[in-house]
Write a protein that holds these residues in place. Structure first.
Motif, PDB file in Angstrom:
ATOM      1  N   ASP A 122      -2.261   9.861  -3.750  1.00 45.21           N
ATOM      2  CA  ASP A 122      -3.454   9.433  -3.436  1.00 45.21           C
ATOM      3  C   ASP A 122      -3.800  10.006  -1.990  1.00 45.21           C
ATOM      4  OD1 ASP A 122      -5.609   7.847  -2.289  1.00 45.21           O
ATOM      5  OD2 ASP A 122      -5.268   6.326  -3.518  1.00 45.21           O
ATOM      6  N   ALA A 123      -4.849  10.866  -1.872  1.00 48.19           N
ATOM      7  CA  ALA A 123      -5.389  11.338  -0.520  1.00 48.19           C
ATOM      8  C   ALA A 123      -5.723  10.328   0.348  1.00 48.19           C
ATOM      9  CB  ALA A 123      -6.478  12.384  -0.728  1.00 48.19           C
ATOM     10  N   GLY A 124      -6.156   9.263  -0.034  1.00 50.11           N
ATOM     11  CA  GLY A 124      -6.663   8.278   0.890  1.00 50.11           C
ATOM     12  C   GLY A 124      -5.358   7.412   1.610  1.00 50.11           C
ATOM     13  N   VAL A 125      -4.462   7.184   0.884  1.00 50.58           N
ATOM     14  CA  VAL A 125      -3.132   6.861   1.373  1.00 50.58           C
ATOM     15  C   VAL A 125      -2.541   7.598   2.275  1.00 50.58           C
ATOM     16  CG1 VAL A 125      -0.803   6.048   0.795  1.00 50.58           C
ATOM     17  CG2 VAL A 125      -2.711   4.861  -0.767  1.00 50.58           C
ATOM     18  N   ARG A 126      -2.524   8.914   2.067  1.00 57.37           N
ATOM     19  CA  ARG A 126      -2.068   9.870   3.015  1.00 57.37           C
ATOM     20  C   ARG A 126      -2.767   9.907   4.293  1.00 57.37           C
ATOM     21  NH1 ARG A 126      -1.984  13.095  -1.524  1.00 57.37           N
ATOM     22  NH2 ARG A 126      -3.802  14.468  -0.555  1.00 57.37           N
ATOM     23  N   LYS A 127      -3.955   9.819   3.984  1.00 58.66           N
ATOM     24  CA  LYS A 127      -4.989   9.922   5.294  1.00 58.66           C
ATOM     25  C   LYS A 127      -4.577   8.389   6.226  1.00 58.66           C
ATOM     26  CE  LYS A 127      -9.673   9.866   6.491  1.00 58.66           C
ATOM     27  NZ  LYS A 127     -11.068   9.997   5.993  1.00 58.66           N
ATOM     28  N   ASP A 128      -4.576   7.327   5.539  1.00 60.72           N
ATOM     29  CA  ASP A 128      -4.186   6.301   6.036  1.00 60.72           C
ATOM     30  C   ASP A 128      -2.900   6.358   6.961  1.00 60.72           C
ATOM     31  OD1 ASP A 128      -6.844   5.089   5.198  1.00 60.72           O
ATOM     32  OD2 ASP A 128      -5.912   3.634   3.824  1.00 60.72           O
ATOM     33  N   LYS A 179       0.871  -1.074  -0.166  1.00 63.38           N
ATOM     34  CA  LYS A 179      -0.110  -0.065  -0.017  1.00 63.38           C
ATOM     35  C   LYS A 179       0.711   1.102   0.113  1.00 63.38           C
ATOM     36  CE  LYS A 179      -3.451   1.815   3.129  1.00 63.38           C
ATOM     37  NZ  LYS A 179      -4.453   1.433   4.277  1.00 63.38           N
ATOM     38  N   LYS A 181      -3.217   8.302  10.068  1.00 61.95           N
ATOM     39  CA  LYS A 181      -3.914   7.495  11.142  1.00 61.95           C
ATOM     40  C   LYS A 181      -2.775   6.538  11.763  1.00 61.95           C
ATOM     41  CE  LYS A 181      -7.659   4.022  11.777  1.00 61.95           C
ATOM     42  NZ  LYS A 181      -8.566   3.122  10.982  1.00 61.95           N
ATOM     43  N   CYS A 219       2.315  10.669  -1.034  1.00 58.32           N
ATOM     44  CA  CYS A 219       1.708   9.866  -1.751  1.00 58.32           C
ATOM     45  C   CYS A 219       0.568  10.854  -2.722  1.00 58.32           C
ATOM     46  CB  CYS A 219       0.934   8.695  -1.328  1.00 58.32           C
ATOM     47  SG  CYS A 219       0.254   7.625  -2.724  1.00 58.32           S
ATOM     48  N   THR A 259       3.958   7.298   1.614  1.00 58.39           N
ATOM     49  CA  THR A 259       3.061   7.632   2.699  1.00 58.39           C
ATOM     50  C   THR A 259       2.484   8.995   2.873  1.00 58.39           C
ATOM     51  OG1 THR A 259       4.735   8.138   4.204  1.00 58.39           O
ATOM     52  CG2 THR A 259       4.043   5.792   4.074  1.00 58.39           C
TER      53      THR A 259
END
Length: 86
Positions: free
Chosen positions: A61-67, A51, A70, A59, A56
């Motif tokens: 991809d905003a979703g990857v940055r958010k994950d 992933k 977290k 990235c 991190t």
């Protein structure tokens, strides 16, 4: 127990795992205390999964940055709970 045979070893770097036994700070801290070790460093799991192959926090991809954020926050909370002071 074989760690005790290594001279001058007083602490262990923990590679935080979100799942499994390694995610329980009470259990991890208890084992460290039981065997006489400190936990000076906790490593965030932000490299081993596919992933994160495109980064991190940087990235596209905003979703990857958010994950990633977290996971980093969870790692900081875990580190605090096991007594890591760095």
């Amino acid at each position: 127990e074989w760690f005790k045979k290594i001279p001058l070893l007083g602490g262990l770097e923990i590679c935080y795992n979100i799942d499994g036994d390694e995610s329980d700070p009470v259990k991890v801290k208890g084992l460290a205390v039981q065997y006489g070790y400190e936990i000076p460093v906790v490593n965030a799991p932000l490299a081993s999964d596919a992933k994160w192959k495109f980064g991190t926090f940087t990235c596209k991809d905003a979703g990857v940055r958010k994950d990633a954020l977290k996971v980093a926050k969870m790692t900081v909370d875990f580190a605090e709970a096991v007594g890591c002071n760095t």
